[in-house]
Design a protein around this motif. Structure first.
Motif, PDB file in Angstrom:
ATOM      1  N   GLN A 114       0.799  -2.611 -10.142  1.00 21.23           N
ATOM      2  CA  GLN A 114      -0.587  -2.562 -10.604  1.00 21.23           C
ATOM      3  C   GLN A 114      -1.524  -2.541  -9.410  1.00 21.23           C
ATOM      4  OE1 GLN A 114      -0.037  -6.454 -12.544  1.00 21.23           O
ATOM      5  NE2 GLN A 114      -1.833  -7.199 -11.424  1.00 21.23           N
ATOM      6  N   LYS A 115      -2.667  -1.883  -9.580  1.00 22.19           N
ATOM      7  CA  LYS A 115      -3.668  -1.869  -8.529  1.00 22.19           C
ATOM      8  C   LYS A 115      -4.499  -3.143  -8.610  1.00 22.19           C
ATOM      9  CE  LYS A 115      -7.215   0.986  -6.349  1.00 22.19           C
ATOM     10  NZ  LYS A 115      -7.955   2.273  -6.376  1.00 22.19           N
ATOM     11  N   ALA A 167     -11.932  -4.027  -4.789  1.00 22.83           N
ATOM     12  CA  ALA A 167     -11.340  -2.704  -4.575  1.00 22.83           C
ATOM     13  C   ALA A 167     -12.400  -1.620  -4.668  1.00 22.83           C
ATOM     14  CB  ALA A 167     -10.236  -2.460  -5.604  1.00 22.83           C
ATOM     15  N   GLY A 226      -6.161   1.850  -1.689  1.00 24.23           N
ATOM     16  CA  GLY A 226      -5.887   0.796  -2.657  1.00 24.23           C
ATOM     17  C   GLY A 226      -4.757  -0.138  -2.273  1.00 24.23           C
ATOM     18  N   THR A 278       0.855  -1.190   0.000  1.00 22.11           N
ATOM     19  CA  THR A 278       0.000   0.000   0.000  1.00 22.11           C
ATOM     20  C   THR A 278       0.893   1.243   0.000  1.00 22.11           C
ATOM     21  OG1 THR A 278      -0.129  -0.001   2.423  1.00 22.11           O
ATOM     22  CG2 THR A 278      -1.896  -1.149   1.223  1.00 22.11           C
ATOM     23  N   TYR A 336      -1.926  -2.901  -3.892  1.00 25.06           N
ATOM     24  CA  TYR A 336      -1.176  -2.984  -5.145  1.00 25.06           C
ATOM     25  C   TYR A 336      -0.264  -4.208  -5.151  1.00 25.06           C
ATOM     26  CZ  TYR A 336      -2.689   1.885  -5.431  1.00 25.06           C
ATOM     27  OH  TYR A 336      -3.452   3.024  -5.460  1.00 25.06           O
TER      28      TYR A 336
END
Length: 487
Positions: free
Chosen positions: A82-83, A102, A218, A59, A220
């Motif tokens: 990448q998320k 998400a 988010g 994060t 990742y």
């Protein structure tokens, strides 16, 4: 002439410190006892399987990007991530499963559909988490708690007026029981206490700040794996002229007239204008600073939990599993009582399975998966770990078989084990605790060592065992806070 800085340890905070110091014009040397950089953030190769050895959740990627900006470089040219569309897959023994999307609205609807928990409760919980973050992160994550100015600035004064809403006076579990109707959702949000090795039935509800990072900000995944965080910052530091010395265990921090002036390594003195300790604070005082005044109150604080990890190469793909997966215990409270009160492992532990081959297929052969299979366990207090591991493995396998309807043992073709003893020996973490002192009381934040020494000039501290705490984002922030004290 530029000033010289010596850093003890090349954990993620030590690496970040080296970049920040080099950007300030310091000549920097890093001394590392292991043969590789990264500390817990390393990797393991078992045949055709690759595993990220330690931290698995990423994060606040901006903390990594900032290091590249300091060097005048674009992080996108050196580090890609990448998320995640799904933060985690959750499983219970009764067959219930949910995906933590998400998209908050999608996650809320998933919870209402699968568990009957009103979607509005999820939105309220995450709004509450954001509120805590907005009011406490400027104090607890971005500033030193050991400076008077932290408590007298405008942001602090605003936060004082909202103390009753910040979870300081209740436990995480108590707060979550008021937010949710379904015990499964209480359990899911209680899980965030484990992100810093704490007990949700003891730790203050302020730790409900953590879901904000995973959902609102988010989660990742680095495209080359978590270990690429280490490798990218390490390469960046080297490009800035930082010198690394591996297999170089520091024996002592040299203190003359109350000032750190260097180290002793391999029997030789190395002089410096300042010394930064990225080693676990407890072990640093016991070994490197044993001739100096000891902060006994901090050293004697209860330690966080540890981990028992099985790195398994599994010759089958499980389509229902994602990057992050949780198989919950039937009795969460009993599990934490075993960890923190009995110093043992509960017979039905919550199992976390991290599978990077879901996002990075070359981490496992085609048709196979690399399972980082972990349970939370007590820190090392001299238990019979060989016996505990043997029993725990059987219980983990039994649980996986029940929940996933499989025979996992027949599918394991390679295995390596990491337990509190080896965590301690490989990373110099006191008692194998993953996050230094535990956060099982409302004053825990104040019982972490400052990012500087109050008694020894030019001696600074960073990493998971000091303020603001462990995990990748906080370790990186510890380096940032620390640099603020260096002129």
């Amino acid at each position: 002439m530029s000033k010289k800085a010596i850093i003890i340890g090349s954990g993620i905070a030590g690496l970040a410190s080296s970049v920040r110091l080099a950007a300030k014009g310091f000549e920097v040397e890093v001394f590392e006892a292991n043969s590789y950089p990264g500390g817990k953030l390393s990797e393991i190769q078992l045949g055709a399987y690759r595993f990220d050895a330690g931290p698995s959740l990423f994060t606040l990627p901006e903390q990594v990007e900032e290091l590249f900006r300091l060097a005048g470089k674009d992080s996108k040219d050196h580090f890609e991530y990448q998320k995640l569309d799904i933060a985690c897959h959750y499983f219970w023994e009764d067959g219930k499963q949910i995906k933590a999307f998400a998209d908050i609205n999608q996650f809320a609807e998933e919870v209402e559909t699968k568990l009957g928990e009103p979607a509005s409760h999820v939105r309220k919980a995450l709004k509450n988490s954001a509120f805590i973050y907005e009011n406490l992160s400027p104090l607890f994550m971005h500033r030193s708690l050991h400076q008077f100015s932290t408590w007298t600035n405008a942001q602090a004064l605003k936060s004082y007026l909202k103390m009753g809403k910040l979870g300081i006076f209740s436990t995480m579990n108590q707060a979550n029981e008021t937010l949710f109707e379904n015990p499964k959702m209480v359990q899911l949000f209680n899980r965030y206490a484990t992100y810093n090795g704490s007990d949700p039935y003891q730790t203050p509800a302020t730790l409900n700040i953590i879901p904000h990072l995973e959902f609102n900000r988010g989660a990742y995944f680095p495209k080359k794996g978590m270990h690429d965080i280490t490798q990218s910052i390490y390469k960046l530091a080297k490009s800035m002229g930082v010198q690394f010395h591996f297999n170089s265990k520091v024996e002592e921090i040299i203190v003359v007239k109350g000032k750190a002036v260097g180290i002793i390594v391999s029997g030789k003195e190395k002089q410096a204008d300042l010394v930064i300790n990225n080693m676990d604070m407890v072990n640093a005082y016991k070994s490197l600073l044993k001739k100096q005044k000891q902060p006994k109150r901090l050293l004697n604080q209860p330690k966080s939990s540890s981990a028992l990890i099985f790195y398994w190469g599994v010759k089958k793909e499980f389509k229902q599993l994602g990057l992050h997966n949780i198989l919950f215990s039937e009795n969460y409270k009993a599990e934490f009582e075993h960890i923190f009160e009995k110093g043992s492992i509960y017979q039905d532990p919550t199992v976390y399975i991290n599978i990077t081959s879901v996002c990075k297929p070359d981490d496992a052969p085609e048709g196979s998966m690399n399972w980082f299979t972990m349970i939370n366990v007590p820190n090392n207090q001299g238990q019979d770990w060989d016996q505990l591991i043997q029993v725990a493995k059987k219980n983990i396998i039994s649980k996986v078989n029940r929940v996933l309807q499989t025979d996992i043992e027949s599918l394991i073709e390679v295995e390596e084990i990491l337990d509190p003893r080896t965590i301690e020996s490989k990373t110099s973490s006191a008692q194998g605790a993953l996050y230094g002192n535990s956060s099982n009381n409302k004053f825990a934040a104040f019982l972490r060592h400052a990012n500087y020494s109050s008694f020894i000039k030019n001696l600074y501290f960073c990493g998971g065992s000091v303020h603001p705490g462990g995990g990748i984002p906080l370790s990186l922030l510890s380096a940032k806070i620390m640099i603020g004290f260096i002129k």
